[in-house]
Scaffold this motif. Structure first.
Motif, PDB file in Angstrom:
ATOM      1  N   PHE A  44      -2.336 -30.446  45.161  1.00 28.30           N
ATOM      2  CA  PHE A  44      -1.620 -29.716  45.988  1.00 28.30           C
ATOM      3  C   PHE A  44      -2.169 -28.365  46.405  1.00 28.30           C
ATOM      4  CE2 PHE A  44      -0.343 -28.598  41.876  1.00 28.30           C
ATOM      5  CZ  PHE A  44       0.086 -26.965  41.661  1.00 28.30           C
ATOM      6  N   ALA A  45      -1.317 -27.680  47.484  1.00 26.78           N
ATOM      7  CA  ALA A  45      -1.855 -26.744  48.117  1.00 26.78           C
ATOM      8  C   ALA A  45      -0.874 -25.417  47.986  1.00 26.78           C
ATOM      9  CB  ALA A  45      -2.382 -26.834  49.310  1.00 26.78           C
ATOM     10  N   ALA A  46      -1.313 -24.163  48.012  1.00 23.91           N
ATOM     11  CA  ALA A  46      -0.440 -23.062  48.227  1.00 23.91           C
ATOM     12  C   ALA A  46      -0.881 -22.157  49.274  1.00 23.91           C
ATOM     13  CB  ALA A  46      -0.338 -22.314  47.009  1.00 23.91           C
ATOM     14  N   GLN A  47      -0.272 -21.541  49.840  1.00 25.21           N
ATOM     15  CA  GLN A  47      -0.623 -20.410  50.913  1.00 25.21           C
ATOM     16  C   GLN A  47       0.096 -19.116  50.886  1.00 25.21           C
ATOM     17  OE1 GLN A  47      -2.675 -21.688  53.007  1.00 25.21           O
ATOM     18  NE2 GLN A  47      -2.938 -19.794  54.478  1.00 25.21           N
ATOM     19  N   TYR A  48      -0.753 -17.967  50.986  1.00 26.70           N
ATOM     20  CA  TYR A  48       0.093 -16.790  50.917  1.00 26.70           C
ATOM     21  C   TYR A  48       1.107 -16.452  52.036  1.00 26.70           C
ATOM     22  CZ  TYR A  48      -3.418 -14.460  47.330  1.00 26.70           C
ATOM     23  OH  TYR A  48      -3.866 -14.296  46.133  1.00 26.70           O
ATOM     24  N   LYS A  49       2.239 -16.147  51.594  1.00 27.79           N
ATOM     25  CA  LYS A  49       3.059 -15.410  52.462  1.00 27.79           C
ATOM     26  C   LYS A  49       2.972 -13.928  52.731  1.00 27.79           C
ATOM     27  CE  LYS A  49       7.992 -15.475  53.865  1.00 27.79           C
ATOM     28  NZ  LYS A  49       9.314 -15.954  53.294  1.00 27.79           N
ATOM     29  N   GLU A  50       2.676 -13.274  53.948  1.00 24.86           N
ATOM     30  CA  GLU A  50       2.570 -11.899  53.874  1.00 24.86           C
ATOM     31  C   GLU A  50       4.053 -11.159  53.939  1.00 24.86           C
ATOM     32  OE1 GLU A  50      -0.097 -10.770  56.959  1.00 24.86           O
ATOM     33  OE2 GLU A  50      -1.290 -12.734  56.551  1.00 24.86           O
ATOM     34  N   VAL A  51       4.260 -10.406  53.046  1.00 24.68           N
ATOM     35  CA  VAL A  51       5.658  -9.688  52.956  1.00 24.68           C
ATOM     36  C   VAL A  51       5.406  -8.185  52.937  1.00 24.68           C
ATOM     37  CG1 VAL A  51       7.563  -9.427  51.327  1.00 24.68           C
ATOM     38  CG2 VAL A  51       6.560 -11.671  51.601  1.00 24.68           C
ATOM     39  N   LEU A  52       6.164  -7.196  53.831  1.00 26.65           N
ATOM     40  CA  LEU A  52       6.271  -6.034  53.750  1.00 26.65           C
ATOM     41  C   LEU A  52       7.020  -5.429  52.742  1.00 26.65           C
ATOM     42  CD1 LEU A  52       5.140  -3.462  55.004  1.00 26.65           C
ATOM     43  CD2 LEU A  52       6.849  -3.630  56.888  1.00 26.65           C
ATOM     44  N   ASN A  53       6.635  -4.853  51.716  1.00 23.98           N
ATOM     45  CA  ASN A  53       7.445  -4.090  50.842  1.00 23.98           C
ATOM     46  C   ASN A  53       7.075  -2.513  50.383  1.00 23.98           C
ATOM     47  OD1 ASN A  53       9.322  -3.773  48.686  1.00 23.98           O
ATOM     48  ND2 ASN A  53       7.825  -4.840  47.079  1.00 23.98           N
ATOM     49  N   LYS A  54       7.791  -1.687  50.961  1.00 29.80           N
ATOM     50  CA  LYS A  54       7.775  -0.327  50.696  1.00 29.80           C
ATOM     51  C   LYS A  54       6.233   0.004  51.553  1.00 29.80           C
ATOM     52  CE  LYS A  54      10.311  -0.085  46.154  1.00 29.80           C
ATOM     53  NZ  LYS A  54       9.948   0.360  44.832  1.00 29.80           N
ATOM     54  N   ASN A  55       6.156  -0.153  52.649  1.00 31.29           N
ATOM     55  CA  ASN A  55       5.053   0.041  53.441  1.00 31.29           C
ATOM     56  C   ASN A  55       3.891  -0.624  53.011  1.00 31.29           C
ATOM     57  OD1 ASN A  55       7.005   1.556  55.314  1.00 31.29           O
ATOM     58  ND2 ASN A  55       6.736   3.438  54.086  1.00 31.29           N
TER      59      ASN A  55
END
Length: 380
Positions: free
Chosen positions: A308-319
């Motif tokens: 199986f595979a995983a991918q990063y999700k980019e999340v903006l948190n506190k700049n």
């Protein structure tokens, strides 16, 4: 020429990482006497910088997509070179006039979104011109009347160079100007610059340069400007191994800008290099951030081995942009590569949630009793 040393000498130290907003670049805009040419949906200023007095006019714009900031960093590195008061910079400024929009979509940059504040993709708005940012770019194009356009973007980590297993660290495109994707003198000019940049980049990142898909879409700004008979070059800043902040990639954007403009400064005759252009392998979606192989699971009381595979999700948190690894694909990975590949060697999958991986589950789990995976990576 030592391009890496040249980049180090001109690197804009105040810009770092993925989250680049108007607040980050405004001191630089002030330093270089930028002019306001319009406003965004949320009334943020859109700036332009002009340098040089040469006959050949080049229009550049970056962060049309707000979350694509690598080329903005590379662009300011190149701007520093233009203002370095060296013989080389003075020669370039005598041959070219640059009009640069470093951040076309300041609202999207602050929100860290691809679209503008009206949730419109500006790179699909070149015909409707429904958004103030699109109007600003089109008006600048018409008033400046460039000889070349540089359309500067980022691309995701999913792209590789064909089936080579190499990431597409930098990709280029000479966009089509019609549905049949014909080649004319205008498109050849863009292709020739790309070939020159590729020749130099191959010395630094061999086999990591791709050619973007040239399907025609008149709503895309590059296709529109090419249709309007101005050679246009798409830049896509992609992934370099372990470089999620894109600090390595920015070097190669600088090198591409420098070498391409150097080529234009030395070549007036248009000799078609279409064959060399077409030899650049095409971009292809062939990567995940993480691939896990030979993982044992218990499903319906049956043991089986899966990948199986995983991918990063980019999340903006506190700049700050945080990278959250989530499971993206289970099985069907035969034609895919991983930027990180972990072989479980038959160890059992387990997590606090389930005994088998699920789509969109955070990549926090165990492989056997000794391997703990946190945010995609083994930590012990």
């Amino acid at each position: 020429m030592n391009y890496l040393q040249l980049h180090e000498q001109n690197k804009e130290q105040s810009l770092f990482g993925r989250y680049i907003t108007l607040n980050h670049i405004e001191p630089l805009l002030e330093k270089y006497n930028a002019a306001i040419i319009g406003k965004s949906v949320l009334d943020k200023p859109i700036y332009t910088l002009q340098f040089g007095s040469g006959k050949v006019k080049i229009l550049m714009w970056s962060q049309m997509h707000g979350n694509e900031s690598t080329t903005t960093k590379g662009l300011f590195d190149y701007i520093n070179f233009l203002n370095s008061n060296t013989k080389e910079s003075e020669r370039i400024l005598s041959k070219f006039t640059f009009c640069i929009i470093p951040m076309l979509n300041p609202d999207g940059a602050e929100l860290y979104t691809r679209e503008n504040a009206n949730a419109v993709d500006l790179n699909r708005d070149s015909q409707n011109l429904s958004q103030p940012e699109s109007i600003v770019l089109r008006k600048t194009f018409e008033e400046f009347q460039p000889h070349y356009c540089y359309n500067l973007h980022d691309q995701r980590t999913i792209f590789g160079v064909a089936d080579s297993g190499k990431p597409a660290t930098v990709s280029f495109l000479a966009p089509a100007f019609n549905e049949s994707r014909d080649v004319n003198d205008v498109r050849i000019k863009a292709m020739n610059v790309i070939v020159a940049m590729n020749d130099v980049l191959q010395q630094y990142i061999p086999n990591q340069i791709g050619r973007f898909d040239d399907s025609f879409n008149i709503n895309c700004i590059g296709d529109t400007f090419q249709y309007l008979k101005v050679p246009t070059i798409l830049f896509e800043a992609g992934h370099f191994p372990n470089d999620y902040e894109r600090e390595e990639t920015r070097k190669y954007i600088f090198i591409a800008l420098f070498s391409g403009i150097e080529f234009l400064s030395e070549n007036d005759i248009v000799i078609s290099k279409i064959d060399d252009y077409l030899k650049i392998p095409q971009n292809k979606v062939v990567f995940y951030d993480f691939v896990y192989k030979n993982v044992k699971i218990n499903y319906d009381n049956k043991e089986k081995i899966i990948n199986f595979a995983a991918q990063y999700k980019e999340v903006l948190n506190k700049n700050k942009v945080q990278f959250e690894a989530r499971i993206t694909q289970i099985e069907n990975l035969d034609s895919f590569f991983g930027h990180v590949v972990i072989d479980a060697n038959g160890e059992q999958f387990s997590s606090e949630e389930t005994d088998f991986p699920k789509i969109d589950q955070k990549a926090n789990f165990y492989l056997g009793k000794s391997k703990k995976v946190v945010n995609g990576l083994i930590i012990n």
